[in-house]
Design a protein around this motif. Sequence first.
Motif, PDB file in Angstrom:
ATOM      1  N   TYR A  95       0.859  -1.177   0.000  1.00 26.08           N
ATOM      2  CA  TYR A  95       0.000   0.000   0.000  1.00 26.08           C
ATOM      3  C   TYR A  95       0.894   1.225   0.000  1.00 26.08           C
ATOM      4  CZ  TYR A  95      -3.220   3.543   1.748  1.00 26.08           C
ATOM      5  OH  TYR A  95      -3.962   4.684   1.896  1.00 26.08           O
ATOM      6  N   ASP A  96       0.668   2.128  -0.933  1.00 32.36           N
ATOM      7  CA  ASP A  96       1.451   3.354  -0.959  1.00 32.36           C
ATOM      8  C   ASP A  96       0.529   4.564  -0.984  1.00 32.36           C
ATOM      9  OD1 ASP A  96       0.579   2.893  -3.580  1.00 32.36           O
ATOM     10  OD2 ASP A  96       2.284   3.895  -4.462  1.00 32.36           O
ATOM     11  N   ARG A  97       1.081   5.668  -0.546  1.00 31.18           N
ATOM     12  CA  ARG A  97       0.313   6.908  -0.476  1.00 31.18           C
ATOM     13  C   ARG A  97       1.280   8.086  -0.555  1.00 31.18           C
ATOM     14  NH1 ARG A  97      -2.961   8.131   4.921  1.00 31.18           N
ATOM     15  NH2 ARG A  97      -3.031  10.380   4.732  1.00 31.18           N
ATOM     16  N   ILE A  98       0.955   9.063  -1.349  1.00 29.10           N
ATOM     17  CA  ILE A  98       1.751  10.281  -1.438  1.00 29.10           C
ATOM     18  C   ILE A  98       1.256  11.243  -0.374  1.00 29.10           C
ATOM     19  CG2 ILE A  98       2.353  12.278  -2.861  1.00 29.10           C
ATOM     20  CD1 ILE A  98       1.973  10.403  -5.314  1.00 29.10           C
ATOM     21  N   LEU A  99       2.162  11.708   0.456  1.00 30.71           N
ATOM     22  CA  LEU A  99       1.808  12.659   1.508  1.00 30.71           C
ATOM     23  C   LEU A  99       2.038  14.064   0.966  1.00 30.71           C
ATOM     24  CD1 LEU A  99       3.432  10.780   4.508  1.00 30.71           C
ATOM     25  CD2 LEU A  99       1.130  10.575   3.576  1.00 30.71           C
ATOM     26  N   ARG A 100       0.983  14.845   0.908  1.00 28.48           N
ATOM     27  CA  ARG A 100       1.031  16.124   0.204  1.00 28.48           C
ATOM     28  C   ARG A 100       1.139  17.354   1.103  1.00 28.48           C
ATOM     29  NH1 ARG A 100       0.341  14.935  -5.027  1.00 28.48           N
ATOM     30  NH2 ARG A 100      -0.767  13.047  -5.543  1.00 28.48           N
ATOM     31  N   SER A 101       1.157  17.145   2.401  1.00 26.93           N
ATOM     32  CA  SER A 101       1.301  18.294   3.299  1.00 26.93           C
ATOM     33  C   SER A 101       2.096  17.879   4.523  1.00 26.93           C
ATOM     34  CB  SER A 101      -0.072  18.821   3.742  1.00 26.93           C
ATOM     35  OG  SER A 101      -0.680  17.920   4.650  1.00 26.93           O
ATOM     36  N   ARG A 102       2.637  18.850   5.216  1.00 26.64           N
ATOM     37  CA  ARG A 102       3.388  18.594   6.438  1.00 26.64           C
ATOM     38  C   ARG A 102       2.481  17.924   7.482  1.00 26.64           C
ATOM     39  NH1 ARG A 102       7.844  17.115   8.472  1.00 26.64           N
ATOM     40  NH2 ARG A 102       8.324  17.960  10.499  1.00 26.64           N
ATOM     41  N   GLN A 103       1.247  18.387   7.601  1.00 26.11           N
ATOM     42  CA  GLN A 103       0.333  17.808   8.579  1.00 26.11           C
ATOM     43  C   GLN A 103       0.014  16.356   8.251  1.00 26.11           C
ATOM     44  OE1 GLN A 103      -0.635  19.313  11.556  1.00 26.11           O
ATOM     45  NE2 GLN A 103      -1.141  17.161  11.918  1.00 26.11           N
ATOM     46  N   GLU A 104      -0.178  16.067   6.978  1.00 24.41           N
ATOM     47  CA  GLU A 104      -0.440  14.688   6.576  1.00 24.41           C
ATOM     48  C   GLU A 104       0.762  13.804   6.936  1.00 24.41           C
ATOM     49  OE1 GLU A 104      -2.276  12.354   2.710  1.00 24.41           O
ATOM     50  OE2 GLU A 104      -1.366  14.320   2.411  1.00 24.41           O
ATOM     51  N   TYR A 105       1.965  14.318   6.712  1.00 27.72           N
ATOM     52  CA  TYR A 105       3.184  13.587   7.077  1.00 27.72           C
ATOM     53  C   TYR A 105       3.219  13.332   8.583  1.00 27.72           C
ATOM     54  CZ  TYR A 105       8.020  12.352   7.844  1.00 27.72           C
ATOM     55  OH  TYR A 105       9.154  11.696   8.229  1.00 27.72           O
ATOM     56  N   ILE A 106       2.953  14.345   9.369  1.00 28.35           N
ATOM     57  CA  ILE A 106       2.958  14.221  10.830  1.00 28.35           C
ATOM     58  C   ILE A 106       1.950  13.169  11.281  1.00 28.35           C
ATOM     59  CG2 ILE A 106       2.363  15.430  12.973  1.00 28.35           C
ATOM     60  CD1 ILE A 106       3.619  17.967  11.646  1.00 28.35           C
TER      61      ILE A 106
END
Length: 126
Positions: A95-106
């Motif tokens: 499963y992969d996902r692109i994290l598009r914001s700093r908050q999403e990364y956190i």
Amino acid sequence: MLLSQIGELAMKLWQQIPEHFSNVQLAEFVIMPNHIHGLLTLLPDRACPVPTVGTNRYQNIGRKTLSAIVGSYKAAVSREAHRLDLTFVWQPRFYDRILRSRQEYINVAQYILDNPINWERDEFYE
């Protein structure tokens, strides 16, 4: 999480990914009893050296895609596990996902770090 022999192998080889893919930076990572979670940062402007066939655990990496990286990692773990006569099989996909914001990364990083704490609530917990 206490790691089994295969878990130790998976951890060691995960940490080696940047040695084989110069376009990768490792971030949060955890090995669970029946799965792993990890964040990779792909750097688009760096060269990815291609190892000589037969001299390296990581083979068939002509491209710097996430699929090539994960596929090479899974193949390296499988080869080493079989060499050590460890019973081990990967699930066929990831499963992969692109994290598009700093908050999403956190949020995702925290989910990964909290995963061992939540293991007892996992549907596959034994």
